[in-house]
Design a protein around this motif. Sequence first.
Motif, PDB file in Angstrom:
ATOM      1  N   SER A  50       0.916  -1.349   0.691  1.00  8.04           N
ATOM      2  CA  SER A  50       0.475  -0.443  -0.505  1.00  8.04           C
ATOM      3  C   SER A  50       1.092   1.149   0.258  1.00  8.04           C
ATOM      4  CB  SER A  50      -0.443  -0.256   1.468  1.00  8.04           C
ATOM      5  OG  SER A  50      -0.128   0.088   2.372  1.00  8.04           O
ATOM      6  N   MET A  51       0.206   2.191  -0.301  1.00  5.50           N
ATOM      7  CA  MET A  51       1.086   3.854  -0.963  1.00  5.50           C
ATOM      8  C   MET A  51       0.022   4.726   0.343  1.00  5.50           C
ATOM      9  SD  MET A  51       2.646   3.204  -4.142  1.00  5.50           S
ATOM     10  CE  MET A  51       4.237   4.329  -3.732  1.00  5.50           C
ATOM     11  N   GLY A  52       0.533   5.264   1.037  1.00  3.84           N
ATOM     12  CA  GLY A  52      -0.759   6.758   1.547  1.00  3.84           C
ATOM     13  C   GLY A  52       0.255   7.912   1.733  1.00  3.84           C
ATOM     14  N   TRP A  53      -0.922   9.014   1.826  1.00  2.87           N
ATOM     15  CA  TRP A  53      -0.891  10.224   2.003  1.00  2.87           C
ATOM     16  C   TRP A  53      -1.024  10.926   3.697  1.00  2.87           C
ATOM     17  CZ3 TRP A  53       2.260  13.285  -0.508  1.00  2.87           C
ATOM     18  CH2 TRP A  53       3.093  13.383  -1.680  1.00  2.87           C
ATOM     19  N   TYR A  54      -0.623  10.865   4.880  1.00  2.00           N
ATOM     20  CA  TYR A  54      -1.029  11.776   5.623  1.00  2.00           C
ATOM     21  C   TYR A  54      -0.540  12.944   5.485  1.00  2.00           C
ATOM     22  CZ  TYR A  54      -0.692   6.592   7.390  1.00  2.00           C
ATOM     23  OH  TYR A  54      -1.105   5.088   7.178  1.00  2.00           O
ATOM     24  N   ARG A  55      -1.718  13.729   6.865  1.00  2.00           N
ATOM     25  CA  ARG A  55      -0.439  14.788   7.233  1.00  2.00           C
ATOM     26  C   ARG A  55      -1.364  15.868   8.349  1.00  2.00           C
ATOM     27  NH1 ARG A  55      -6.728  17.613   4.477  1.00  2.00           N
ATOM     28  NH2 ARG A  55      -7.792  17.189   6.411  1.00  2.00           N
ATOM     29  N   GLN A  56       0.421  16.373   8.391  1.00  2.00           N
ATOM     30  CA  GLN A  56      -0.501  17.186  10.458  1.00  2.00           C
ATOM     31  C   GLN A  56      -0.298  18.648  10.055  1.00  2.00           C
ATOM     32  OE1 GLN A  56       3.358  15.413  12.415  1.00  2.00           O
ATOM     33  NE2 GLN A  56       2.319  15.646  14.152  1.00  2.00           N
ATOM     34  N   ALA A  57      -1.215  19.176  10.537  1.00  2.00           N
ATOM     35  CA  ALA A  57      -1.055  20.117  10.892  1.00  2.00           C
ATOM     36  C   ALA A  57      -0.907  20.710  11.874  1.00  2.00           C
ATOM     37  CB  ALA A  57      -2.907  20.886  10.690  1.00  2.00           C
ATOM     38  N   PRO A  58      -0.090  21.855  11.988  1.00  2.00           N
ATOM     39  CA  PRO A  58       0.306  23.008  13.741  1.00  2.00           C
ATOM     40  C   PRO A  58      -0.443  22.091  14.882  1.00  2.00           C
ATOM     41  CG  PRO A  58       0.773  24.134  12.074  1.00  2.00           C
ATOM     42  CD  PRO A  58      -0.109  23.770  11.115  1.00  2.00           C
ATOM     43  N   GLY A  59       0.171  21.883  15.804  1.00  2.00           N
ATOM     44  CA  GLY A  59      -0.451  21.589  17.073  1.00  2.00           C
ATOM     45  C   GLY A  59      -1.093  20.328  16.933  1.00  2.00           C
ATOM     46  N   MET A  60      -1.402  19.553  15.794  1.00  2.00           N
ATOM     47  CA  MET A  60      -2.174  18.475  15.693  1.00  2.00           C
ATOM     48  C   MET A  60      -1.407  17.041  15.537  1.00  2.00           C
ATOM     49  SD  MET A  60      -5.050  20.120  15.722  1.00  2.00           S
ATOM     50  CE  MET A  60      -5.919  18.813  14.399  1.00  2.00           C
ATOM     51  N   GLN A  61      -1.879  16.105  15.775  1.00  2.00           N
ATOM     52  CA  GLN A  61      -1.661  14.736  15.834  1.00  2.00           C
ATOM     53  C   GLN A  61      -1.285  14.734  13.548  1.00  2.00           C
ATOM     54  OE1 GLN A  61      -3.442  12.049  17.681  1.00  2.00           O
ATOM     55  NE2 GLN A  61      -2.167  12.281  19.077  1.00  2.00           N
ATOM     56  N   ARG A  62      -0.701  13.525  13.596  1.00  2.00           N
ATOM     57  CA  ARG A  62      -0.629  13.436  11.921  1.00  2.00           C
ATOM     58  C   ARG A  62      -2.129  12.365  11.621  1.00  2.00           C
ATOM     59  NH1 ARG A  62       4.661  11.560   9.443  1.00  2.00           N
ATOM     60  NH2 ARG A  62       5.836  12.823  10.403  1.00  2.00           N
ATOM     61  N   GLU A  63      -2.067  13.256  10.614  1.00  3.12           N
ATOM     62  CA  GLU A  63      -3.867  11.767   9.874  1.00  3.12           C
ATOM     63  C   GLU A  63      -3.510  11.151   8.804  1.00  3.12           C
ATOM     64  OE1 GLU A  63      -6.687  14.285  10.109  1.00  3.12           O
ATOM     65  OE2 GLU A  63      -6.332  15.579   8.665  1.00  3.12           O
ATOM     66  N   LEU A  64      -4.376  10.546   8.437  1.00  4.95           N
ATOM     67  CA  LEU A  64      -5.046   9.291   7.371  1.00  4.95           C
ATOM     68  C   LEU A  64      -5.068  10.574   6.600  1.00  4.95           C
ATOM     69  CD1 LEU A  64      -4.012   6.693   5.162  1.00  4.95           C
ATOM     70  CD2 LEU A  64      -5.494   5.580   6.181  1.00  4.95           C
ATOM     71  N   VAL A  65      -4.554  10.892   5.083  1.00  2.43           N
ATOM     72  CA  VAL A  65      -5.414  11.997   4.420  1.00  2.43           C
ATOM     73  C   VAL A  65      -6.587  10.532   2.695  1.00  2.43           C
ATOM     74  CG1 VAL A  65      -5.574  13.194   2.479  1.00  2.43           C
ATOM     75  CG2 VAL A  65      -4.078  13.301   4.535  1.00  2.43           C
ATOM     76  N   ALA A  66      -5.284   9.941   2.880  1.00  6.03           N
ATOM     77  CA  ALA A  66      -6.064   8.961   1.595  1.00  6.03           C
ATOM     78  C   ALA A  66      -5.005   7.363   1.550  1.00  6.03           C
ATOM     79  CB  ALA A  66      -6.143   9.648   0.039  1.00  6.03           C
ATOM     80  N   ILE A  68      -3.563  -3.113  -6.282  1.00  2.90           N
ATOM     81  CA  ILE A  68      -4.490  -3.418  -7.004  1.00  2.90           C
ATOM     82  C   ILE A  68      -4.996  -2.606  -7.166  1.00  2.90           C
ATOM     83  CG2 ILE A  68      -4.453  -6.044  -6.622  1.00  2.90           C
ATOM     84  CD1 ILE A  68      -7.144  -5.759  -5.152  1.00  2.90           C
ATOM     85  N   GLY A  69      -5.361  -1.236  -5.651  1.00  2.00           N
ATOM     86  CA  GLY A  69      -5.597   0.088  -6.801  1.00  2.00           C
ATOM     87  C   GLY A  69      -6.958   0.329  -5.396  1.00  2.00           C
ATOM     88  N   GLY A  70      -7.371  -0.008  -4.680  1.00  2.00           N
ATOM     89  CA  GLY A  70      -8.336   0.153  -3.949  1.00  2.00           C
ATOM     90  C   GLY A  70      -8.159   1.606  -3.130  1.00  2.00           C
ATOM     91  N   THR A  71      -8.679   1.984  -2.708  1.00  2.00           N
ATOM     92  CA  THR A  71      -8.557   3.206  -2.257  1.00  2.00           C
ATOM     93  C   THR A  71      -9.511   3.737  -0.875  1.00  2.00           C
ATOM     94  OG1 THR A  71      -9.778   4.399  -3.552  1.00  2.00           O
ATOM     95  CG2 THR A  71      -8.350   4.091  -4.329  1.00  2.00           C
ATOM     96  N   GLY A  72      -8.396   4.487   0.232  1.00  2.00           N
ATOM     97  CA  GLY A  72      -9.775   4.736   1.339  1.00  2.00           C
ATOM     98  C   GLY A  72      -9.323   6.129   0.997  1.00  2.00           C
ATOM     99  N   TYR A  73     -10.290   6.942   2.384  1.00  2.00           N
ATOM    100  CA  TYR A  73     -10.115   8.694   1.755  1.00  2.00           C
ATOM    101  C   TYR A  73     -10.608   9.361   3.857  1.00  2.00           C
ATOM    102  CZ  TYR A  73      -9.849   8.487  -3.146  1.00  2.00           C
ATOM    103  OH  TYR A  73      -8.725   8.634  -4.107  1.00  2.00           O
ATOM    104  N   ALA A  74     -10.069   9.961   3.909  1.00  2.00           N
ATOM    105  CA  ALA A  74     -10.607  10.087   5.337  1.00  2.00           C
ATOM    106  C   ALA A  74     -11.493  11.464   4.673  1.00  2.00           C
ATOM    107  CB  ALA A  74      -9.692  11.184   5.897  1.00  2.00           C
ATOM    108  N   ILE A  80      -6.388   9.245  -4.739  1.00  2.00           N
ATOM    109  CA  ILE A  80      -5.174   9.105  -5.082  1.00  2.00           C
ATOM    110  C   ILE A  80      -4.883   8.144  -6.196  1.00  2.00           C
ATOM    111  CG2 ILE A  80      -5.831   7.478  -2.998  1.00  2.00           C
ATOM    112  CD1 ILE A  80      -3.061   7.308  -1.788  1.00  2.00           C
ATOM    113  N   SER A  81      -3.898   7.874  -6.867  1.00  2.00           N
ATOM    114  CA  SER A  81      -3.604   6.832  -7.888  1.00  2.00           C
ATOM    115  C   SER A  81      -2.077   6.627  -7.802  1.00  2.00           C
ATOM    116  CB  SER A  81      -3.744   7.441  -8.451  1.00  2.00           C
ATOM    117  OG  SER A  81      -3.584   9.208  -9.077  1.00  2.00           O
ATOM    118  N   ARG A  82      -1.908   5.964  -8.511  1.00  2.00           N
ATOM    119  CA  ARG A  82      -0.492   5.555  -8.292  1.00  2.00           C
ATOM    120  C   ARG A  82      -0.255   4.711  -9.262  1.00  2.00           C
ATOM    121  NH1 ARG A  82       0.041   0.105  -3.836  1.00  2.00           N
ATOM    122  NH2 ARG A  82       2.321  -0.314  -4.936  1.00  2.00           N
ATOM    123  N   ASP A  83       1.276   4.986 -10.386  1.00  2.00           N
ATOM    124  CA  ASP A  83       1.771   4.278 -11.226  1.00  2.00           C
ATOM    125  C   ASP A  83       2.942   3.111 -10.556  1.00  2.00           C
ATOM    126  OD1 ASP A  83       3.275   3.715 -13.593  1.00  2.00           O
ATOM    127  OD2 ASP A  83       3.447   5.381 -14.345  1.00  2.00           O
TER     128      ASP A  83
END
Length: 120
Positions: free
Chosen positions: A32-48, A53-59, A68-71
Motif C-alpha cells: 500500500s501507499m498513502g498520504w498523511y498530513r500534519q497541521a501545526p499542533g495536531m496529530q498526523r492523520e491519514l488522508v488517503a 491493486i488500486g483499492g482506495t480509501g479516504y478521510a 489518490i492514484s499510483r503508477d
Amino acid sequence: VQLQASGGGLVRPGGSLRLSCVASGSIFSINSMGWYRQAPGMQRELVAHITSIGGTGYADSVKDRFTISRDNAKNTVYLQMNSLKPEDTAVYYCQVQYRRYPGAAVGSYWGQGTLVTVSS
C-alpha cells in the motif's frame, strides 16, 4: 529506500495542487501507499491510501475533493487535491509499505513531507 515528495506550495482557497511521491532504492514490491498530513499542533492523520491493486480509501474530510492514484511502473503515488480549503493546510507525508526482497517482512517508510498552504 528513499521517498521523494513534491508538489506542495501556496494556493488560494478553491484551488488545486497535485502531490507526487517517488520511491526508490532496495524495493522488491510495494504493497500500500498513502498520504498523511500534519497541521501545526495536531496529530498526523491519514488522508488517503491505495492498495497494490488500486483499492482506495479516504478521510471523510477530503472525500470527493482528493483523488489518490499510483503508477506501479514508476513506484510513484499521486494525490490530486481539488477545491482546497484553509483547513487543508498542513505538511503532507507519503508512506509506503514494501518488501526489500521476496519473502521479506513488510516494512513501512515515510517521506520527508511537503508543505501545502491554502490561504488567500
